[in-house]
Design a protein around this motif. Structure first.
Motif, PDB file in Angstrom:
ATOM      1  N   LEU A 197      -4.248  10.756   7.929  1.00  0.00           N
ATOM      2  CA  LEU A 197      -5.457  10.250   8.561  1.00  0.00           C
ATOM      3  C   LEU A 197      -6.491  11.357   8.737  1.00  0.00           C
ATOM      4  N   GLU A 198      -6.052  12.498   9.226  1.00  0.00           N
ATOM      5  CA  GLU A 198      -6.982  13.608   9.439  1.00  0.00           C
ATOM      6  C   GLU A 198      -7.533  14.128   8.121  1.00  0.00           C
ATOM      7  N   ALA A 199      -6.692  14.225   7.099  1.00  0.00           N
ATOM      8  CA  ALA A 199      -7.151  14.710   5.795  1.00  0.00           C
ATOM      9  C   ALA A 199      -8.175  13.771   5.173  1.00  0.00           C
ATOM     10  N   SER A 200      -8.110  12.488   5.532  1.00  0.00           N
ATOM     11  CA  SER A 200      -9.057  11.512   5.002  1.00  0.00           C
ATOM     12  C   SER A 200     -10.339  11.441   5.822  1.00  0.00           C
ATOM     13  N   GLY A 201     -10.381  12.138   6.942  1.00  0.00           N
ATOM     14  CA  GLY A 201     -11.584  12.164   7.766  1.00  0.00           C
ATOM     15  C   GLY A 201     -11.638  11.112   8.844  1.00  0.00           C
ATOM     16  N   VAL A 202     -10.491  10.532   9.201  1.00  0.00           N
ATOM     17  CA  VAL A 202     -10.444   9.510  10.246  1.00  0.00           C
ATOM     18  C   VAL A 202     -10.469  10.173  11.620  1.00  0.00           C
ATOM     19  N   ASP A 203     -11.256   9.628  12.519  1.00  0.00           N
ATOM     20  CA  ASP A 203     -11.354  10.109  13.896  1.00  0.00           C
ATOM     21  C   ASP A 203     -10.140   9.622  14.689  1.00  0.00           C
ATOM     22  N   LEU A 204      -9.331  10.563  15.163  1.00  0.00           N
ATOM     23  CA  LEU A 204      -8.135  10.231  15.940  1.00  0.00           C
ATOM     24  C   LEU A 204      -8.276  10.633  17.411  1.00  0.00           C
ATOM     25  N   SER A 205      -9.509  10.780  17.874  1.00  0.00           N
ATOM     26  CA  SER A 205      -9.720  11.273  19.231  1.00  0.00           C
ATOM     27  C   SER A 205      -9.169  10.325  20.298  1.00  0.00           C
ATOM     28  N   ASP A 206      -9.027   9.044  19.971  1.00  0.00           N
ATOM     29  CA  ASP A 206      -8.487   8.090  20.940  1.00  0.00           C
ATOM     30  C   ASP A 206      -7.085   7.627  20.582  1.00  0.00           C
ATOM     31  N   ALA A 207      -6.442   8.282  19.623  1.00  0.00           N
ATOM     32  CA  ALA A 207      -5.048   7.953  19.309  1.00  0.00           C
ATOM     33  C   ALA A 207      -4.155   8.385  20.470  1.00  0.00           C
ATOM     34  N   VAL A 208      -3.121   7.590  20.737  1.00  0.00           N
ATOM     35  CA  VAL A 208      -2.229   7.844  21.866  1.00  0.00           C
ATOM     36  C   VAL A 208      -0.956   8.529  21.372  1.00  0.00           C
ATOM     37  N   PRO A 209      -0.611   9.716  21.893  1.00  0.00           N
ATOM     38  CA  PRO A 209       0.691  10.313  21.555  1.00  0.00           C
ATOM     39  C   PRO A 209       1.817   9.453  22.144  1.00  0.00           C
ATOM     40  N   ALA A 210       2.722   8.993  21.294  1.00  0.00           N
ATOM     41  CA  ALA A 210       3.737   8.036  21.730  1.00  0.00           C
ATOM     42  C   ALA A 210       5.120   8.660  21.723  1.00  0.00           C
ATOM     43  N   ALA A 211       5.926   8.309  22.728  1.00  0.00           N
ATOM     44  CA  ALA A 211       7.296   8.816  22.806  1.00  0.00           C
ATOM     45  C   ALA A 211       8.241   8.045  21.894  1.00  0.00           C
ATOM     46  N   GLU A 212       7.879   6.803  21.556  1.00  0.00           N
ATOM     47  CA  GLU A 212       8.752   5.970  20.732  1.00  0.00           C
ATOM     48  C   GLU A 212       8.730   6.430  19.270  1.00  0.00           C
ATOM     49  N   SER A 213       9.677   5.945  18.493  1.00  0.00           N
ATOM     50  CA  SER A 213       9.755   6.313  17.080  1.00  0.00           C
ATOM     51  C   SER A 213       8.759   5.508  16.251  1.00  0.00           C
ATOM     52  N   SER A 214       8.569   5.934  14.996  1.00  0.00           N
ATOM     53  CA  SER A 214       7.643   5.273  14.082  1.00  0.00           C
ATOM     54  C   SER A 214       8.290   4.057  13.421  1.00  0.00           C
ATOM     55  N   THR A 215       7.437   3.186  12.895  1.00  0.00           N
ATOM     56  CA  THR A 215       7.895   2.009  12.163  1.00  0.00           C
ATOM     57  C   THR A 215       8.156   2.372  10.707  1.00  0.00           C
ATOM     58  N   LEU A 216       9.260   1.853  10.168  1.00  0.00           N
ATOM     59  CA  LEU A 216       9.655   2.130   8.784  1.00  0.00           C
ATOM     60  C   LEU A 216       9.756   0.819   8.016  1.00  0.00           C
ATOM     61  N   ALA A 217       9.231   0.811   6.787  1.00  0.00           N
ATOM     62  CA  ALA A 217       9.364  -0.342   5.896  1.00  0.00           C
ATOM     63  C   ALA A 217       9.905   0.149   4.556  1.00  0.00           C
ATOM     64  N   VAL A 218      10.941  -0.498   4.072  1.00  0.00           N
ATOM     65  CA  VAL A 218      11.513  -0.152   2.762  1.00  0.00           C
ATOM     66  C   VAL A 218      10.997  -1.163   1.743  1.00  0.00           C
ATOM     67  N   ALA A 219      10.382  -0.657   0.675  1.00  0.00           N
ATOM     68  CA  ALA A 219       9.724  -1.513  -0.310  1.00  0.00           C
ATOM     69  C   ALA A 219      10.443  -1.454  -1.646  1.00  0.00           C
ATOM     70  N   GLU A 220      10.606  -2.624  -2.247  1.00  0.00           N
ATOM     71  CA  GLU A 220      11.062  -2.729  -3.628  1.00  0.00           C
ATOM     72  C   GLU A 220       9.934  -3.332  -4.449  1.00  0.00           C
ATOM     73  N   VAL A 221       9.497  -2.624  -5.480  1.00  0.00           N
ATOM     74  CA  VAL A 221       8.371  -3.050  -6.305  1.00  0.00           C
ATOM     75  C   VAL A 221       8.893  -3.681  -7.584  1.00  0.00           C
ATOM     76  N   ASP A 222       8.403  -4.905  -7.892  1.00  0.00           N
ATOM     77  CA  ASP A 222       8.879  -5.593  -9.096  1.00  0.00           C
ATOM     78  C   ASP A 222       8.064  -5.184 -10.318  1.00  0.00           C
ATOM     79  N   ALA A 223       8.350  -5.809 -11.443  1.00  0.00           N
ATOM     80  CA  ALA A 223       7.711  -5.426 -12.704  1.00  0.00           C
ATOM     81  C   ALA A 223       6.217  -5.704 -12.713  1.00  0.00           C
ATOM     82  N   MET A 224       5.743  -6.594 -11.831  1.00  0.00           N
ATOM     83  CA  MET A 224       4.326  -6.928 -11.745  1.00  0.00           C
ATOM     84  C   MET A 224       3.580  -6.072 -10.735  1.00  0.00           C
ATOM     85  N   GLY A 225       4.304  -5.119 -10.114  1.00  0.00           N
ATOM     86  CA  GLY A 225       3.677  -4.259  -9.123  1.00  0.00           C
ATOM     87  C   GLY A 225       3.647  -4.828  -7.727  1.00  0.00           C
ATOM     88  N   GLN A 226       4.260  -6.012  -7.531  1.00  0.00           N
ATOM     89  CA  GLN A 226       4.312  -6.616  -6.203  1.00  0.00           C
ATOM     90  C   GLN A 226       5.457  -6.010  -5.397  1.00  0.00           C
TER      91      GLN A 226
END
Length: 320
Positions: free
Chosen positions: A70-99
């Protein structure tokens, strides 16, 4: 604050893509920072729109990855909240059509724990448009807090919502039950053809647009992958074809389209209220721009939207 600023609220997700492993009893994962709202904020900033992201960022390895992107892309994170909880994870399988098909690991993660106190500290006086959606609006306990935040902002700020239905995490009935309230708040509703099928499986795109206009939303845009997009402004409709591109995968394409649409409208001073000055020609131009941004996103792996310079280069090549 910049009066052209767009504020995005929502989740970051670690997108883990399966890749061939060295042996048959192993699985290799390539992790890229993603999440629909985060992708939209990144795309807006790369296009040159002042973009602020309201997120709850974990301090774990994925949270640090999100922050760096986010920072490297220039997004303003001045109001982002430091969180004690863990991050969300999604596992993706991409098919032959790119979906991509996702499985989520999201129970009690940082993204859904918004409190009224956290969002009550956010100043929207310099925000032309507030964009949100996806899981941030339906995952509790934070979903109700986010909805109240939208309601408070709606009288003076353009509201944009992308439902981005995730049936593996939240049953579509939950989205259906809340959609009328969202439409009453939203000036822009952007959703995919897959979202439409899950929300109103018996309705045509045109019928769905009419229902959502009646509920309060002025501009509805339904993206249809290779078939382009259908846009409806108070019932006046147009179709925009997709751009031909070599598809690597479609991850983040809808988010990039939304960013392109909002960027184009914002750059022309059309955001910041109830869209009273918006005309169908403006919508057409913004959708064409959105398809260009989405096409470039599809041409690379993962949710990696183009920078403004890359978009200019591709346009130059196309006219050469």
């Amino acid at each position: 604050m910049n009066p052209r600023q767009i504020t995005v609220l929502g989740e970051c997700v670690a997108d883990a893509f399966t890749e061939p492993a060295s042996t048959s009893n192993e699985l290799t994962l390539r992790v890229l920072p993603g999440g629909g709202p985060a992708n939209t904020a990144v795309s807006l900033a790369r296009l040159g729109t002042p973009a602020r992201f309201l997120a709850r960022l974990s301090g774990d390895v994925f949270g640090r990855l999100f922050r760096a992107r986010l920072e490297a892309s220039g997004v303003d994170l001045s109001d982002a909240v430091p969180a004690a909880e863990s991050s969300t994870l999604a596992v993706a399988e991409v098919d032959a059509m790119g979906q991509a098909a996702f499985s989520f690991h999201a129970q009690h993660t940082a993204d859904w724990q918004w409190t009224a106190e956290e969002l009550g500290r956010v100043d929207l006086s310099g925000t032309a448009c507030l964009h949100t959606g996806s899981l941030a609006l339906v995952q509790e306990p934070g979903g109700a807090v986010v909805e109240d935040f939208l309601a408070a902002a709606a009288p003076r700020t353009t509201i944009s919502i992308d439902p981005n239905v995730r049936p593996l995490l939240v049953h579509p009935d939950v989205y259906r039950a809340r959609l009328a309230r969202w439409c009453a708040l939203a000036d822009v509703l952007r959703l995919s053809e897959d979202d439409l099928e899950l929300l109103l499986p018996e309705a045509s795109p045109e019928r769905a647009c009419d229902l959502w206009h009646a509920a309060g939303t002025r501009l509805v845009v339904i993206t249809r992958g290779a078939d382009g997009a259908l846009a409806s402004l108070d019932g006046d409709r147009l179709r925009v074809p997709a751009l031909a591109t070599q598809v690597v995968d479609t991850v983040g394409a809808g988010d990039s389209f939304t960013a392109g649409l909002l960027h184009h409208l914002g750059a022309r001073g059309l955001l910041g209220g109830r869209l009273t000055d918006l005309r169908l020609d403006d919508v057409a131009d913004a959708c064409v721009f959105g398809t260009r941004v989405a096409a470039l996103t599809c041409s690379v792996a993962g949710p990696n939207p183009p920078w403004r310079e890359q978009l200019a280069q591709s346009a130059a090549v196309g006219t050469a």
